[in-house]
Write a protein that holds these residues in place. Structure first.
Motif, PDB file in Angstrom:
ATOM      1  N   MET A 177       0.845  -1.193   0.000  1.00 42.28           N
ATOM      2  CA  MET A 177       0.000   0.000   0.000  1.00 42.28           C
ATOM      3  C   MET A 177       0.884   1.249   0.000  1.00 42.28           C
ATOM      4  O   MET A 177       1.835   1.344   0.781  1.00 42.28           O
ATOM      5  N   THR A 178       0.603   2.195  -0.866  1.00 43.26           N
ATOM      6  CA  THR A 178       1.387   3.420  -0.942  1.00 43.26           C
ATOM      7  C   THR A 178       1.061   4.337   0.231  1.00 43.26           C
ATOM      8  O   THR A 178       0.040   4.175   0.909  1.00 43.26           O
ATOM      9  N   ARG A 179       1.927   5.341   0.436  1.00 43.23           N
ATOM     10  CA  ARG A 179       1.685   6.295   1.522  1.00 43.23           C
ATOM     11  C   ARG A 179       0.387   7.054   1.287  1.00 43.23           C
ATOM     12  O   ARG A 179      -0.370   7.298   2.242  1.00 43.23           O
ATOM     13  N   ASP A 180       0.123   7.423   0.035  1.00 46.17           N
ATOM     14  CA  ASP A 180      -1.123   8.140  -0.251  1.00 46.17           C
ATOM     15  C   ASP A 180      -2.332   7.293   0.105  1.00 46.17           C
ATOM     16  O   ASP A 180      -3.325   7.796   0.644  1.00 46.17           O
ATOM     17  N   GLN A 181      -2.254   5.993  -0.175  1.00 47.29           N
ATOM     18  CA  GLN A 181      -3.360   5.104   0.176  1.00 47.29           C
ATOM     19  C   GLN A 181      -3.499   4.977   1.693  1.00 47.29           C
ATOM     20  O   GLN A 181      -4.613   4.957   2.228  1.00 47.29           O
ATOM     21  N   GLN A 182      -2.353   4.911   2.374  1.00 43.29           N
ATOM     22  CA  GLN A 182      -2.388   4.839   3.836  1.00 43.29           C
ATOM     23  C   GLN A 182      -3.011   6.093   4.439  1.00 43.29           C
ATOM     24  O   GLN A 182      -3.820   6.015   5.372  1.00 43.29           O
ATOM     25  N   LEU A 183      -2.638   7.246   3.899  1.00 35.67           N
ATOM     26  CA  LEU A 183      -3.200   8.499   4.385  1.00 35.67           C
ATOM     27  C   LEU A 183      -4.701   8.565   4.132  1.00 35.67           C
ATOM     28  O   LEU A 183      -5.472   9.001   4.998  1.00 35.67           O
ATOM     29  N   ALA A 184      -5.101   8.124   2.934  1.00 37.00           N
ATOM     30  CA  ALA A 184      -6.528   8.148   2.609  1.00 37.00           C
ATOM     31  C   ALA A 184      -7.314   7.268   3.581  1.00 37.00           C
ATOM     32  O   ALA A 184      -8.369   7.678   4.103  1.00 37.00           O
ATOM     33  N   GLU A 185      -6.823   6.069   3.839  1.00 35.82           N
ATOM     34  CA  GLU A 185      -7.503   5.168   4.769  1.00 35.82           C
ATOM     35  C   GLU A 185      -7.532   5.759   6.182  1.00 35.82           C
ATOM     36  O   GLU A 185      -8.526   5.635   6.905  1.00 35.82           O
ATOM     37  N   ALA A 186      -6.423   6.407   6.568  1.00 33.01           N
ATOM     38  CA  ALA A 186      -6.356   6.993   7.904  1.00 33.01           C
ATOM     39  C   ALA A 186      -7.414   8.080   8.069  1.00 33.01           C
ATOM     40  O   ALA A 186      -8.141   8.104   9.072  1.00 33.01           O
ATOM     41  N   PHE A 187      -7.527   8.969   7.091  1.00 34.99           N
ATOM     42  CA  PHE A 187      -8.489  10.056   7.215  1.00 34.99           C
ATOM     43  C   PHE A 187      -9.925   9.543   7.227  1.00 34.99           C
ATOM     44  O   PHE A 187     -10.777  10.073   7.941  1.00 34.99           O
ATOM     45  N   VAL A 188     -10.192   8.498   6.449  1.00 32.08           N
ATOM     46  CA  VAL A 188     -11.537   7.912   6.473  1.00 32.08           C
ATOM     47  C   VAL A 188     -11.845   7.336   7.856  1.00 32.08           C
ATOM     48  O   VAL A 188     -12.926   7.564   8.418  1.00 32.08           O
ATOM     49  N   SER A 189     -10.887   6.616   8.429  1.00 34.12           N
ATOM     50  CA  SER A 189     -11.123   5.990   9.735  1.00 34.12           C
ATOM     51  C   SER A 189     -11.218   7.021  10.850  1.00 34.12           C
ATOM     52  O   SER A 189     -11.977   6.852  11.807  1.00 34.12           O
ATOM     53  N   LEU A 190     -10.462   8.120  10.726  1.00 30.86           N
ATOM     54  CA  LEU A 190     -10.478   9.139  11.774  1.00 30.86           C
ATOM     55  C   LEU A 190     -11.767   9.952  11.785  1.00 30.86           C
ATOM     56  O   LEU A 190     -12.140  10.524  12.811  1.00 30.86           O
TER      57      LEU A 190
ATOM     58  N   ASN B 151      -1.958   6.461  14.196  1.00 23.68           N
ATOM     59  CA  ASN B 151      -1.653   6.932  12.851  1.00 23.68           C
ATOM     60  C   ASN B 151      -0.530   7.960  12.855  1.00 23.68           C
ATOM     61  O   ASN B 151       0.250   8.032  11.907  1.00 23.68           O
ATOM     62  N   CYS B 152      -0.441   8.768  13.911  1.00 24.78           N
ATOM     63  CA  CYS B 152       0.664   9.723  14.022  1.00 24.78           C
ATOM     64  C   CYS B 152       2.006   8.989  13.985  1.00 24.78           C
ATOM     65  O   CYS B 152       2.949   9.431  13.322  1.00 24.78           O
ATOM     66  N   VAL B 153       2.069   7.877  14.689  1.00 25.57           N
ATOM     67  CA  VAL B 153       3.305   7.101  14.747  1.00 25.57           C
ATOM     68  C   VAL B 153       3.532   6.324  13.444  1.00 25.57           C
ATOM     69  O   VAL B 153       4.657   6.220  12.959  1.00 25.57           O
ATOM     70  N   ALA B 154       2.476   5.802  12.862  1.00 25.65           N
ATOM     71  CA  ALA B 154       2.605   4.967  11.663  1.00 25.65           C
ATOM     72  C   ALA B 154       2.923   5.766  10.402  1.00 25.65           C
ATOM     73  O   ALA B 154       3.612   5.269   9.507  1.00 25.65           O
ATOM     74  N   LEU B 155       2.443   7.013  10.331  1.00 24.28           N
ATOM     75  CA  LEU B 155       2.511   7.753   9.069  1.00 24.28           C
ATOM     76  C   LEU B 155       3.457   8.943   9.074  1.00 24.28           C
ATOM     77  O   LEU B 155       3.605   9.609   8.055  1.00 24.28           O
ATOM     78  N   THR B 156       4.096   9.224  10.209  1.00 25.74           N
ATOM     79  CA  THR B 156       5.033  10.356  10.284  1.00 25.74           C
ATOM     80  C   THR B 156       6.274   9.919  11.074  1.00 25.74           C
ATOM     81  O   THR B 156       6.297   8.823  11.642  1.00 25.74           O
TER      82      THR B 156
END
Length: 242
Positions: free
Chosen positions: A1-14, A34-39
Protein backbone atom coordinates in the motif's frame (compact mmCIF):
# COMPACT_ATOMS: atom_id res chain seq x y z
CA UNK A 1 0.00 0.00 0.00
CA UNK A 2 1.39 3.42 -0.94
CA UNK A 3 1.69 6.29 1.52
CA UNK A 4 -1.12 8.14 -0.25
CA UNK A 5 -3.36 5.10 0.18
CA UNK A 6 -2.39 4.84 3.84
CA UNK A 7 -3.20 8.50 4.39
CA UNK A 8 -6.53 8.15 2.61
CA UNK A 9 -7.50 5.17 4.77
CA UNK A 10 -6.36 6.99 7.90
CA UNK A 11 -8.49 10.06 7.21
CA UNK A 12 -11.54 7.91 6.47
CA UNK A 13 -11.12 5.99 9.74
CA UNK A 14 -10.48 9.14 11.77
CA UNK A 15 -13.70 10.75 10.58
CA UNK A 16 -15.88 7.67 10.97
CA UNK A 17 -18.54 8.41 13.57
CA UNK A 18 -21.22 6.05 12.27
CA UNK A 19 -19.76 2.56 12.69
CA UNK A 20 -21.30 0.53 15.52
CA UNK A 21 -17.91 -0.17 17.14
CA UNK A 22 -16.69 3.45 17.15
CA UNK A 23 -16.74 5.80 20.11
CA UNK A 24 -14.67 8.90 20.96
CA UNK A 25 -11.90 6.90 22.62
CA UNK A 26 -11.60 4.68 19.54
CA UNK A 27 -11.13 7.74 17.35
CA UNK A 28 -8.48 9.21 19.64
CA UNK A 29 -6.64 5.90 19.79
CA UNK A 30 -6.65 5.74 15.98
CA UNK A 31 -5.24 9.26 15.87
CA UNK A 32 -2.19 8.58 18.03
CA UNK A 33 -1.46 5.30 16.27
CA UNK A 34 -1.65 6.93 12.85
CA UNK A 35 0.66 9.72 14.02
CA UNK A 36 3.31 7.10 14.75
CA UNK A 37 2.61 4.97 11.66
CA UNK A 38 2.51 7.75 9.07
CA UNK A 39 5.03 10.36 10.28
CA UNK A 40 8.51 10.40 11.89
CA UNK A 41 6.87 10.67 15.34
CA UNK A 42 7.83 7.79 17.66
CA UNK A 43 5.21 8.27 20.39
CA UNK A 44 2.00 10.26 20.62
CA UNK A 45 -0.66 11.17 23.14
CA UNK A 46 -3.90 13.11 23.04
CA UNK A 47 -4.12 15.52 25.96
CA UNK A 48 -7.58 16.99 26.63
CA UNK A 49 -8.75 19.71 28.98
CA UNK A 50 -11.34 18.67 31.55
CA UNK A 51 -14.20 20.90 32.70
CA UNK A 52 -11.82 22.72 35.05
CA UNK A 53 -9.32 23.35 32.28
CA UNK A 54 -6.81 20.82 33.59
CA UNK A 55 -5.01 18.70 31.01
CA UNK A 56 -5.46 14.94 31.07
CA UNK A 57 -4.15 12.17 28.80
CA UNK A 58 -6.92 10.46 26.82
CA UNK A 59 -4.96 8.20 24.44
CA UNK A 60 -1.28 7.19 24.32
CA UNK A 61 0.94 4.91 22.24
CA UNK A 62 3.66 4.30 24.83
CA UNK A 63 2.61 2.88 28.19
CA UNK A 64 6.12 2.43 29.58
CA UNK A 65 6.76 3.70 33.10
CA UNK A 66 8.61 6.90 32.16
CA UNK A 67 6.28 7.70 29.25
CA UNK A 68 3.25 7.07 31.46
CA UNK A 69 4.58 9.49 34.05
CA UNK A 70 5.31 12.04 31.33
CA UNK A 71 1.92 11.78 29.63
CA UNK A 72 -0.25 11.34 32.73
CA UNK A 73 1.45 13.25 35.52
CA UNK A 74 3.15 16.14 33.73
CA UNK A 75 0.69 17.13 30.98
CA UNK A 76 0.70 20.78 32.13
CA UNK A 77 4.36 21.26 31.21
CA UNK A 78 6.21 21.18 27.89
CA UNK A 79 5.48 21.91 24.22
CA UNK A 80 2.11 20.15 24.43
CA UNK A 81 0.84 22.30 27.31
CA UNK A 82 2.22 25.46 25.72
CA UNK A 83 0.54 24.52 22.44
CA UNK A 84 -2.79 24.22 24.24
CA UNK A 85 -2.39 27.58 25.97
CA UNK A 86 -1.21 29.38 22.83
CA UNK A 87 -3.50 27.59 20.37
CA UNK A 88 -0.51 27.13 18.07
CA UNK A 89 2.18 24.51 17.32
CA UNK A 90 5.15 24.43 19.68
CA UNK A 91 8.31 22.52 18.74
CA UNK A 92 11.37 21.38 20.67
CA UNK A 93 13.34 19.05 18.37
CA UNK A 94 16.09 18.84 21.01
CA UNK A 95 14.77 18.88 24.57
CA UNK A 96 18.32 19.09 25.93
CA UNK A 97 18.37 22.65 24.65
CA UNK A 98 15.14 23.42 26.52
CA UNK A 99 15.88 21.76 29.85
CA UNK A 100 15.61 25.05 31.70
CA UNK A 101 12.14 25.73 30.29
CA UNK A 102 10.75 22.22 30.83
CA UNK A 103 13.00 20.33 33.29
CA UNK A 104 10.59 17.52 34.18
CA UNK A 105 9.56 16.91 30.57
CA UNK A 106 13.18 16.84 29.40
CA UNK A 107 14.18 14.43 32.20
CA UNK A 108 11.30 12.01 31.72
CA UNK A 109 11.50 12.09 27.93
CA UNK A 110 15.21 11.29 28.05
CA UNK A 111 14.56 8.44 30.52
CA UNK A 112 11.94 7.04 28.12
CA UNK A 113 14.35 7.28 25.19
CA UNK A 114 13.02 10.40 23.50
CA UNK A 115 15.00 13.46 22.44
CA UNK A 116 12.41 15.77 20.90
CA UNK A 117 8.89 16.91 21.79
CA UNK A 118 6.21 18.73 19.84
CA UNK A 119 2.73 20.03 20.61
CA UNK A 120 -0.11 20.67 18.16
CA UNK A 121 -3.36 22.33 19.25
CA UNK A 122 -6.71 20.55 19.25
CA UNK A 123 -9.56 22.94 18.49
CA UNK A 124 -13.24 22.74 17.64
CA UNK A 125 -13.83 25.95 15.71
CA UNK A 126 -12.27 28.60 17.96
CA UNK A 127 -12.59 26.55 21.16
CA UNK A 128 -9.36 25.06 22.52
CA UNK A 129 -9.98 21.53 23.81
CA UNK A 130 -6.50 20.06 24.17
CA UNK A 131 -3.30 19.29 22.31
CA UNK A 132 -1.43 16.52 20.58
CA UNK A 133 1.75 15.50 22.44
CA UNK A 134 4.37 14.12 20.05
CA UNK A 135 7.79 12.63 20.88
CA UNK A 136 10.74 11.69 18.67
CA UNK A 137 13.78 9.55 19.44
CA UNK A 138 16.15 11.80 17.50
CA UNK A 139 16.59 15.55 17.19
CA UNK A 140 15.58 15.89 13.55
CA UNK A 141 12.92 18.64 13.24
CA UNK A 142 9.55 17.71 11.82
CA UNK A 143 9.14 18.95 8.25
CA UNK A 144 6.41 21.35 7.25
CA UNK A 145 4.73 18.49 5.38
CA UNK A 146 4.83 16.30 8.49
CA UNK A 147 3.25 19.03 10.61
CA UNK A 148 0.57 19.62 7.98
CA UNK A 149 -0.40 15.93 7.96
CA UNK A 150 -0.35 15.69 11.75
CA UNK A 151 -2.48 18.80 12.22
CA UNK A 152 -4.94 17.68 9.54
CA UNK A 153 -5.37 14.28 11.19
CA UNK A 154 -5.82 15.97 14.56
CA UNK A 155 -8.41 18.39 13.18
CA UNK A 156 -10.43 15.64 11.50
CA UNK A 157 -10.39 13.49 14.62
CA UNK A 158 -11.30 16.13 17.17
CA UNK A 159 -14.17 17.36 15.01
CA UNK A 160 -15.39 13.78 14.66
CA UNK A 161 -15.22 13.38 18.44
CA UNK A 162 -17.15 16.62 18.92
CA UNK A 163 -19.95 15.50 16.58
CA UNK A 164 -20.12 11.84 17.64
CA UNK A 165 -23.49 10.64 18.90
CA UNK A 166 -24.25 7.47 20.82
CA UNK A 167 -27.38 6.87 18.74
CA UNK A 168 -26.82 6.47 14.99
CA UNK A 169 -28.85 8.70 12.65
CA UNK A 170 -32.23 7.41 11.59
CA UNK A 171 -32.86 6.74 7.88
CA UNK A 172 -35.16 9.77 7.85
CA UNK A 173 -32.34 11.94 9.21
CA UNK A 174 -30.01 10.78 6.45
CA UNK A 175 -32.59 11.61 3.81
CA UNK A 176 -33.21 15.02 5.38
CA UNK A 177 -29.52 15.88 5.31
CA UNK A 178 -28.95 14.72 1.75
CA UNK A 179 -31.98 16.70 0.58
CA UNK A 180 -30.66 19.73 2.45
CA UNK A 181 -27.41 19.40 0.50
CA UNK A 182 -29.32 19.38 -2.78
CA UNK A 183 -31.40 22.39 -1.74
CA UNK A 184 -28.29 24.31 -0.76
CA UNK A 185 -26.66 23.48 -4.09
CA UNK A 186 -29.70 24.81 -5.93
CA UNK A 187 -29.60 28.03 -3.88
CA UNK A 188 -25.89 28.49 -4.57
CA UNK A 189 -26.45 28.00 -8.31
CA UNK A 190 -29.27 30.57 -8.30
CA UNK A 191 -27.18 33.06 -6.33
CA UNK A 192 -24.27 32.59 -8.73
CA UNK A 193 -26.53 33.49 -11.65
CA UNK A 194 -27.60 36.64 -9.80
CA UNK A 195 -23.97 37.63 -9.22
CA UNK A 196 -23.02 36.86 -12.80
CA UNK A 197 -25.82 39.15 -14.02
CA UNK A 198 -24.99 41.93 -11.56
CA UNK A 199 -21.27 41.94 -12.28
CA UNK A 200 -21.13 40.69 -15.87
CA UNK A 201 -19.14 37.70 -14.60
CA UNK A 202 -18.49 34.30 -16.08
CA UNK A 203 -20.21 31.45 -14.18
CA UNK A 204 -17.00 30.30 -12.48
CA UNK A 205 -16.15 33.89 -11.51
CA UNK A 206 -19.60 34.34 -9.98
CA UNK A 207 -19.24 31.16 -7.89
CA UNK A 208 -15.79 32.25 -6.75
CA UNK A 209 -17.14 35.67 -5.78
CA UNK A 210 -19.82 33.99 -3.67
CA UNK A 211 -17.31 31.73 -1.92
CA UNK A 212 -14.86 34.59 -1.34
CA UNK A 213 -17.53 36.86 0.14
CA UNK A 214 -18.73 34.06 2.44
CA UNK A 215 -15.22 33.14 3.59
CA UNK A 216 -14.31 36.74 4.41
CA UNK A 217 -17.30 37.03 6.70
CA UNK A 218 -17.03 33.58 8.24
CA UNK A 219 -20.45 32.62 6.91
CA UNK A 220 -21.68 29.51 5.17
CA UNK A 221 -21.95 29.87 1.42
CA UNK A 222 -25.50 28.51 1.51
CA UNK A 223 -26.57 31.16 4.02
CA UNK A 224 -25.18 33.96 1.84
CA UNK A 225 -26.88 32.42 -1.21
CA UNK A 226 -30.24 32.40 0.55
CA UNK A 227 -29.75 36.03 1.61
CA UNK A 228 -29.20 36.96 -2.03
CA UNK A 229 -32.27 35.05 -3.18
CA UNK A 230 -34.45 36.63 -0.49
CA UNK A 231 -33.11 40.10 -1.46
CA UNK A 232 -31.68 40.58 2.02
CA UNK A 233 -28.30 41.09 0.36
CA UNK A 234 -27.52 43.18 -2.71
CA UNK A 235 -25.65 41.18 -5.38
CA UNK A 236 -23.82 44.32 -6.45
CA UNK A 237 -22.43 44.65 -2.93
CA UNK A 238 -21.11 41.08 -3.06
CA UNK A 239 -19.47 41.65 -6.45
CA UNK A 240 -17.94 44.95 -5.33
CA UNK A 241 -16.50 43.36 -2.20
CA UNK A 242 -14.66 40.62 -4.08
Amino acid sequence: MTRDQQLAEAFVSLGDTLADDVDPLTLLDRLVRNCVALTPVDAAAVILANVRGRLRAAAVTDDGAEATELFHFHPAQGPCADSFRLGAPVHSPDLDADTEAWPDVARLARAAGYRGAHGLPLRVRAQKVGALHLLTRDTTPLTEADVTVLQAMADVTINAVATWRANPPRPADVVTNTQAALATKAAVDTAAVMLATAGSLAPHEARQALHTYSARRGQRTGRVAHALILRDLDPHAVVADT
